[in-house]
Design a protein around this motif. Structure first.
Motif, PDB file in Angstrom:
ATOM      1  N   VAL A  36       0.855  -1.184   0.000  1.00  0.00           N
ATOM      2  CA  VAL A  36       0.000   0.000   0.000  1.00  0.00           C
ATOM      3  C   VAL A  36       0.887   1.228   0.000  1.00  0.00           C
ATOM      4  N   CYS A  42      -5.002  -0.775   4.460  1.00  0.00           N
ATOM      5  CA  CYS A  42      -4.628  -2.147   4.150  1.00  0.00           C
ATOM      6  C   CYS A  42      -5.899  -2.925   3.812  1.00  0.00           C
ATOM      7  N   CYS A  54       0.659  -6.273   5.084  1.00  0.00           N
ATOM      8  CA  CYS A  54       0.792  -5.061   4.264  1.00  0.00           C
ATOM      9  C   CYS A  54       2.191  -4.460   4.406  1.00  0.00           C
ATOM     10  N   ARG A  56       4.031  -0.892   3.576  1.00  0.00           N
ATOM     11  CA  ARG A  56       3.666   0.488   3.274  1.00  0.00           C
ATOM     12  C   ARG A  56       4.875   1.212   2.681  1.00  0.00           C
TER      13      ARG A  56
END
Length: 135
Positions: A36, A42, A54, A56
């Motif tokens: 993401v 998420c 997830c 990031r």
């Protein structure tokens, strides 16, 4: 006395095994990885037996080519000068010809001394360049 030692040793070995409980729930059947960007949320798991992991990244990375693909390809021969490419072509064509220092063809062995001297001079130039670079 020896019985007490053996009994204590047996109890010390078996106690950790007895303390372990069987898992209450089975582990999840599916693990999904997602990337993401910025402040995006998420994604939610599709079912109870799924875990979503997830990663990031910064918002500036959203439309960029991934880092593993960013390095330019090796173009050592494409970026070389015409003289270097011509010299390489001549060296490749030299195999099997007289003065080539090759076991292929007739007269190939006649160039072995010349090849040895070319290699030695190149090595010596590299050594001198390295000595000049050392402060």
């Amino acid at each position: 006395m020896a019985r007490w030692v053996w009994a204590g040793l047996a109890l010390a070995i078996t106690t950790p095994a007895l303390a372990q409980d069987a898992p209450a729930d089975p582990p999840p059947q599916r693990v999904r990885n997602a990337t993401v960007y910025g402040k995006d949320a998420c994604p939610k798991p599709a079912s109870d037996d799924e875990i979503v992991v997830c990663a990031r990244l910064d918002e500036g990375e959203r439309y960029r080519i991934p880092k593993r693909f960013r390095a330019p390809p090796d173009r050592s021969s494409a970026g070389a000068s015409w003289a270097v490419r011509a010299d390489s072509a001549m060296e490749e064509a030299r195999v099997g010809r007289p003065n080539s220092c090759s076991v292929v063809g007739t007269g190939g062995q006649t160039g072995c001394t010349q090849a040895m001297l070319r290699n030695w001079f190149a090595w010596r130039r590299d050594q001198q360049a390295q000595q000049r670079d050392i402060p």
